[in-house]
Enzyme design. Structure first.
Site, PDB file in Angstrom:
ATOM      1  N   ASP A 468       0.832  -1.200   0.000  1.00  0.00           N
ATOM      2  CA  ASP A 468       0.000   0.000   0.000  1.00  0.00           C
ATOM      3  C   ASP A 468       0.873   1.259   0.000  1.00  0.00           C
ATOM      4  O   ASP A 468       2.070   1.217   0.352  1.00  0.00           O
ATOM      5  CB  ASP A 468      -0.875  -0.028   1.267  1.00  0.00           C
ATOM      6  CG  ASP A 468      -2.189   0.708   1.097  1.00  0.00           C
ATOM      7  OD1 ASP A 468      -2.330   1.466   0.126  1.00  0.00           O
ATOM      8  OD2 ASP A 468      -3.076   0.531   1.963  1.00  0.00           O
ATOM      9  N   ASP A 534     -10.572   2.205  -3.253  1.00  0.00           N
ATOM     10  CA  ASP A 534     -11.100   1.985  -1.908  1.00  0.00           C
ATOM     11  C   ASP A 534     -12.617   2.051  -1.903  1.00  0.00           C
ATOM     12  O   ASP A 534     -13.242   1.870  -0.858  1.00  0.00           O
ATOM     13  CB  ASP A 534     -10.539   3.022  -0.933  1.00  0.00           C
ATOM     14  CG  ASP A 534      -9.246   2.522  -0.310  1.00  0.00           C
ATOM     15  OD1 ASP A 534      -8.827   1.401  -0.633  1.00  0.00           O
ATOM     16  OD2 ASP A 534      -8.654   3.261   0.500  1.00  0.00           O
TER      17      ASP A 534
HETATM   18  C1  DGJ Z   1      -5.848   1.775   2.081  1.00  0.00           C
HETATM   19  C2  DGJ Z   1      -6.227   0.556   1.285  1.00  0.00           C
HETATM   20  O1  DGJ Z   1      -6.643   0.908   0.002  1.00  0.00           O
HETATM   21  C3  DGJ Z   1      -7.274  -0.218   2.064  1.00  0.00           C
HETATM   22  O2  DGJ Z   1      -7.747  -1.283   1.296  1.00  0.00           O
HETATM   23  C4  DGJ Z   1      -6.644  -0.680   3.334  1.00  0.00           C
HETATM   24  O3  DGJ Z   1      -5.606  -1.582   3.048  1.00  0.00           O
HETATM   25  C5  DGJ Z   1      -6.119   0.507   4.138  1.00  0.00           C
HETATM   26  N1  DGJ Z   1      -5.278   1.337   3.345  1.00  0.00           N
HETATM   27  C6  DGJ Z   1      -5.362   0.041   5.337  1.00  0.00           C
HETATM   28  O4  DGJ Z   1      -4.783   1.059   6.023  1.00  0.00           O
END
Ligand code: DGJ
Length: 769
Positions: A468, A534
């Site tokens: 991420d 997201d």
């Molecule tokens: C952002 C990601 O896109 C989410 O799916 C998740 O992993 C969060 N970060 C976790 O902090």
């Protein structure tokens, strides 16, 4: 293939040719379009304007030819000699002299890799044109991906003394305008991939990103296409960049009927100082042409990404169905909770369990712990190893989340190395999601990131990492400017990624940047798939995945079925409607399985079993956007595999006067007989509200205990649509489908799609009786 001609070259792929000619020592695009015969005369493809119009600046001093650079489709544009477009290359010298690149030599050779940034594999050969100007030289590289109809372009500048690079596009392509319109994407967090279609007007339209990542604001993939030819017709050109940093794309329409399309690193904050002997190489831009409109561009880019960009070992490897705990638990979990989710995940058929954020350091919220990559044993006694073993016992593989490029202020890492973050020492550094970016241009920081990830991967049987990156960059203070710093960041970052994927070749990495904030060909060169957004609301994902399908195949799009009520939009859709969207790509789940009713569990089990049966088509099939919401309330997708086709139909808002449903597909054989069938979906009893009393023998309160209890075990089934028709029907007017619910009656031929509903149809050659 590159064919040398007198005064020019034909660069050909399977179906396209790009012709470069030389005029007054300048490489000029004579033609880019359908493939030409190898023995074509190239002079006939271009007519030069020998008598430039009034007030033009003529290039040649003796005026024997009244020729101006301003109207030539130049491969490189510079300031100072009468070319008044925005330059593609801009250099500054202390004495202020002009940069006028002139052709010196050319070479056709076995392609070499880009000197420091990712090079997609499978190049057959390359053409290198060497140009020379006072104080510098320029190599223009054209690399050929024959099979997928893609041409890569990049430039290498070599300094022969001190100079400053202010602009340095990877590609500049000038073409005669054919009422082209620009197709790009824009967005923000959880809102990626919105398609923007814009008629070009005289002037320059530029977009891109200066946030340190390719970004969700404007993906570097875009196209120009002929207006009014629809999605499947007309000349279209696609562009993308093999790079993850700041970029700029521009289309400039001049008054002489030419359009110049540029793409490359962002010129905003580019002041790169070079000394004698230094060189600077732009990232690779990839271009494609199709006479089948955006669909043709998308098809070329889909195969290119599948065959040449994603790591070879994963290019054709079936990807596991994932369960990820993020939206179910966020940071609030214990080992027992994770183990209970593991059990449920394995029961429904998930193949890989992903433990998302919150397993390390003091990471109980997003305010602390980032950078401390040791497992929190209070939360997870026995550590990752014990969870990996538990997953294995349940027949699943195990994966984890990491965000290795960032650090929280409240972390041991920051306390030990406050000088490792990107910042201007004179100012307090700005945070985003409570984090700072580690300065990977420092070798010790790059080494730390490698060691941190390698250490975690060695600590347990981990077969997947969600990598991420949750913040845009800021606080860059660099004498060479932000864009240049970001370039150096990615040179170093890609090296770290290269080391990691080489040392852990079996691990499947999923790219993520708060969803799609860094979804690009640079990241896909190392990580085979990407978390698209997201936003897990399935309707919103239709828009996101449609927009990004211009440049990317199903095999890189990771999509999850989430809770019925969307976290981001509070929109409620059924689990089956969600599946119909998430199945187009790499399927996963991220809802709280402990909250599932027995009926929900059955639904999820059936979905996963169905997906596994057709995984090859959903993951590696060729994607077509049959219909988009741009035209109304309906949209439709197709995934075509070896021996089968899936068509999904989506509805935005239901209509009281719906158009008759038809099943239409593409790329079938006219004369073949096809069997089609809708995948049976579960329709919740509660969908009917008080109307349930029309069929119930006893009166039911639509919000009462009885109906909600019943709803946990019983459902209604979607309509039954099935038949055998000739391909010609599906290819033209379509096979008729059940009519929509109209409030007056219901049987097994009533389609109950409703607002934001979806359906999935399977089409395959009918078996002979
Ligand atoms: C952002 C990601 O896109 C989410 O799916 C998740 O992993 C969060 N970060 C976790 O902090």
């Amino acid at each position: 293939m590159v064919i040398c001609k007198e005064n020019g070259w034909i660069i050909s792929t399977k179906n396209t040719s790009y012709v470069i000619g030389l005029l007054v020592g300048k490489p000029v695009c004579f033609y880019y379009g359908k493939r030409l015969p190898d023995d074509s005369d190239i002079a006939v493809l271009f007519r030069e304007v020998t008598h430039a119009m009034g007030t033009s600046t003529t290039y040649l001093p003796d005026e024997s030819k009244m020729l101006t650079l301003d109207v030539l489709p130049l491969e490189v544009s510079t300031l100072g000699k009468g070319d008044y477009r925005t330059p593609s290359v801009e250099l500054e010298f202390a004495d202020g002299h002009i940069t006028d690149f002139v052709f010196e030599s050319a070479e056709v050779r076995q392609a070499e890799n880009h000197p420091c940034l990712p090079t997609p594999r499978g190049v057959s050969e390359e053409l290198v044109l060497n140009l020379k100007a006072e104080g510098s030289s320029l190599e223009l590289h054209y690399i050929v991906y024959e099979e997928t109809d893609v041409i890569g372009k990049y430039a290498v500048l070599k300094a022969e003394g001190d100079l400053v690079v202010r602009r340095f596009a990877s590609s500049s392509l000038s073409l005669p305008n054919h009422s082209y319109e620009l197709v790009s994407t824009y967005g923000s967090w959880a809102n990626e991939g919105n398609r923007a279609i814009m008629a070009l007007k005289p002037g320059r339209f530029a977009f891109g990103s200066d946030n340190g990542a390719s970004s969700n604001r404007h993906n570097p993939c875009f196209a120009i296409r002929e207006a009014n030819k629809g999605h499947f017709g007309g000349n279209a050109y696609g562009f993308n960049l093999v790079y993850s940093g700041n970029h700029e794309e521009a289309a400039e329409l001049d008054t002489f009927g030419n359009i110049t399309v540029q793409t490359g690193i962002s010129p905003n904050g580019l002041h790169r100082h070079l000394k004698e002997g230094d060189s600077f190489a732009s990232p690779i831009a990839v271009l494609t042409y199709s006479d089948s409109g955006l669909d043709g561009v998308s098809k070329h880019f889909q195969s290119f990404v599948r065959e040449s960009v994603v790591p070879m070992s994963f290019a054709h490897k079936a990807r596991p169905v994932v369960y990820n705990n993020w939206e179910a638990t966020m940071f609030d979990f214990t080992k027992a909770k994770i183990e209970s989710l593991m059990k449920k995940a394995s029961d429904i058929g998930a193949e890989l369990f992903v433990l998302d954020d919150g397993w390390f350091g003091a990471r109980d919220s997003d305010k602390a712990g980032l950078g401390d990559w040791t497992v929190n044993k209070k939360k997870i006694p026995g550590g990752l190893e014990s969870l990996a073993k538990h997953a294995k016992k349940l027949g699943m593989r195990f994966g984890i989340w990491m965000e290795p490029e960032m650090v929280n202020e409240d972390s041991d890492l920051y306390r030990a190395h406050p000088d490792w973050i990107i910042r201007d020492a004179r100012l307090a550094p700005s945070k985003s999601r409570h984090e700072w970016v580690l300065n990977l241009t420092k070798p010790e920081v790059a080494d730390f990131v490698y060691e941190a990830v390698a250490g975690v991967l060695k600590s347990a049987e981990i077969s997947y990492v969600k990598w991420d990156m949750n913040r845009p960059f800021s606080d860059i203070a660099d004498p060479n400017g932000q864009s240049s710093f970001i370039y150096d960041y990615y040179v170093s970052f890609y090296k770290v990624l290269g080391r990691i994927v080489a040392d852990f070749p079996e691990v499947l990495f999923e790219n993520c940047a708060s969803g799609g904030n860094r979804f690009d060909l640079g990241m896909l060169s190392f990580f085979a798939q990407s978390w698209m957004s997201d936003c897990t609301d399935s309707f919103q994902r239709i828009l996101i995945q449609s927009g990004l399908s211009l440049g990317y195949p199903l095999s890189v799009m990771s999509n999850h079925v989430a809770a019925k009520v969307s976290n981001q939009l509070l929109r409620e859709t059924t689990l089956d409607d969600k599946f119909d969207v998430a199945a187009f790509g790499i399927l996963g789940y991220e809802l709280d399985l402990n909250d599932m009713s027995p009926l929900d569990e059955e639904i999820l089990k059936k979905q996963i079993a169905f997906y596994k049966e057709h995984r090859e088509t959903f993951q590696f099939g060729s994607f077509t956007e049959l219909e988009s919401f741009d035209g109304g309330e309906d949209a439709s997708w197709q995934a075509k595999g070896e021996n089968e086709v899936f068509v999904a139909q989506f509805k935005r808002v239901a209509s009281i006067a719906p158009r008759p449903g038809r099943l239409i597909a593409r790329e079938l054989e006219e004369e073949t007989m096809y069997h089609f069938a809708v995948r049976e979906q579960s329709v919740p009893l509660t969908k009917f509200g008080h109307l349930i009393n029309m069929v119930s023998p006893i009166h039911l309160n639509p919000e009462g205990h009885l109906i909600t209890t019943l709803n946990r075990r019983r459902d209604m089934k979607s309509e039954h649509d099935e038949g055998v028709v000739a391909g010609s029907v599906l290819l033209s007017v379509g096979a008729p489908l059940s009519p929509e619910w109209l409030g007056v009656g219901y049987d097994d031929h009533t389609r109950l799609m409703g607002d934001f509903g979806a359906r999935l149809y399977h089409i395959a050659p009918a078996k002979e009786k």
